[in-house]
Design a protein around this motif. Structure first.
Motif, short mmCIF file in Angstrom:
data_model
loop_
_atom_site.label_atom_id
_atom_site.label_comp_id
_atom_site.label_asym_id
_atom_site.label_seq_id
_atom_site.Cartn_x
_atom_site.Cartn_y
_atom_site.Cartn_z
N UNK A 42 0.85 -1.42 -0.02
CA UNK A 42 0.05 -0.33 0.02
C UNK A 42 0.83 1.40 -0.34
N UNK A 43 0.56 2.00 -0.97
CA UNK A 43 1.56 3.02 -0.64
C UNK A 43 0.06 4.96 -1.21
N UNK A 87 -4.72 -1.48 8.65
CA UNK A 87 -4.63 -2.09 7.61
C UNK A 87 -4.76 -1.53 6.50
N UNK A 88 -3.62 -1.48 5.49
CA UNK A 88 -3.33 -0.62 3.83
C UNK A 88 -4.00 0.70 4.65
N UNK A 112 5.65 3.97 9.34
CA UNK A 112 4.39 3.16 8.22
C UNK A 112 4.91 1.71 8.52
N UNK A 113 3.54 0.83 8.58
CA UNK A 113 4.63 -0.19 8.80
C UNK A 113 5.13 -0.81 7.64
N UNK A 114 5.22 -1.99 7.93
CA UNK A 114 6.15 -3.38 5.80
C UNK A 114 4.48 -2.76 5.07
N UNK A 115 5.95 -3.34 4.32
CA UNK A 115 5.18 -2.47 2.48
C UNK A 115 3.81 -2.10 2.44
#
Length: 290
Positions: A42-43, A87-88, A112-115
């Protein structure tokens, strides 16, 4: 010499074993494909503020082998709020709330979480990844002597609200927790939304979902249950949920849906029921903004 009847039996048994293995392997493969697609990277781009609107110190730290991006803001007080996204989602999505905390005199450490956002990771990995990321953030804070703050409060939204509750079982100096619209467990967060769409058929894949997540995070992490952890902790916990939250329903797999199971006298609850501020995200805002 093996009799013809025994040969026939062994052949049938072999075919059954092969069929079962084929079904298990194919089901596991499909589970992995669908799961990884759900937790794609997610960006985010903020539509409210940018980090440059208020001064923050960029901090990088490792969660496993992934480098995560965080930012420390000093509001001038002695309380540090560790802000944990859902989430996201990533830091930019919550900048109005972060700015509100800072303007109110709180320090904030957000990441910012992983990914997601500026952090590394091709995927968000899964619901349990936020627990791993939060632990890495708390280790960073501890190694830096709490960045000079006297108290640490965890503030998490949705998946982040789940992680905030789970963190109180670890040996961190946490003064209080605020869980907003939090899910109660990783398995509930994965299986029950699927069950809402396809009914009991979703539970047929429960063993595969659990096994795959256990491979990724370990069984103890996957089995982390927010309500049970809160019950065993003496850390004050404030649980907030929207009356008409459709993404994490108040009466299904949320932390607050397990309210009757929470034994701790340190837990308090708020149900947001003001129209337009009673959902999953809009409860973070009021008429004046964040």
């Amino acid at each position: 010499m093996i009799s013809s009847k025994k040969k026939s039996f062994l052949k049938v048994l072999r075919n059954i074993v092969i069929t079962v293995l084929a079904v298990v392997i194919s089901t596991f493969a499909v589970t992995k494909i669908v799961y990884d697609a759900v937790f794609k990277r997610y960006n985010c781009v903020s539509n409210h503020y940018s980090i440059s609107d208020f001064n923050g110190e960029e901090i990088e730290f490792l969660s496993g082998d992934k480098r995560l991006y965080g930012c420390l803001y000093d509001g001038g007080g002695d309380v540090l709020v560790v802000f944990i996204p859902g989430f996201h989602a990533c830091t930019d999505d919550y900048l109005p709330q972060i700015k509100s905390f800072v303007d109110s005199g709180f320090g904030v450490f957000a990441f910012d979480p992983t990914g997601s956002g500026k952090s590394e990771g091709d995927t968000a990995v899964g619901f349990s990844q936020i627990i791993c990321d939060l632990k890495a953030a708390l280790e960073t804070i501890r190694k830096n002597d709490n960045f000079g703050f006297a108290h640490t409060v965890l503030f998490g939204h949705s998946r982040g609200g789940y992680a905030a509750c789970c963190a109180v079982k670890d040996e961190y100096d946490i003064s209080a927790v605020v869980s907003v619209a939090g899910i109660n467990s990783a398995m509930e967060g994965v299986i029950q939304p699927a069950a809402d769409k396809v009914g009991f058929l979703a539970y047929g894949n429960y063993p595969m979902l659990w096994a795959y997540q256990a491979m990724l995070f370990g069984a103890d992490t996957v089995d982390s249950d927010a309500a049970k952890i809160i019950s065993k902790s003496d850390v004050p916990v404030l649980i907030i949920h929207g009356k008409n939250d459709e993404r994490v329903p108040r009466d299904e797999y949320s932390v607050i849906s397990h309210r009757d199971e929470i034994c701790s006298t340190n837990a308090e609850y708020i149900i947001c029921d003001t129209p337009g501020m009673d959902g999953h995200v809009d409860l973070l805002f009021d008429g004046d903004g964040a």
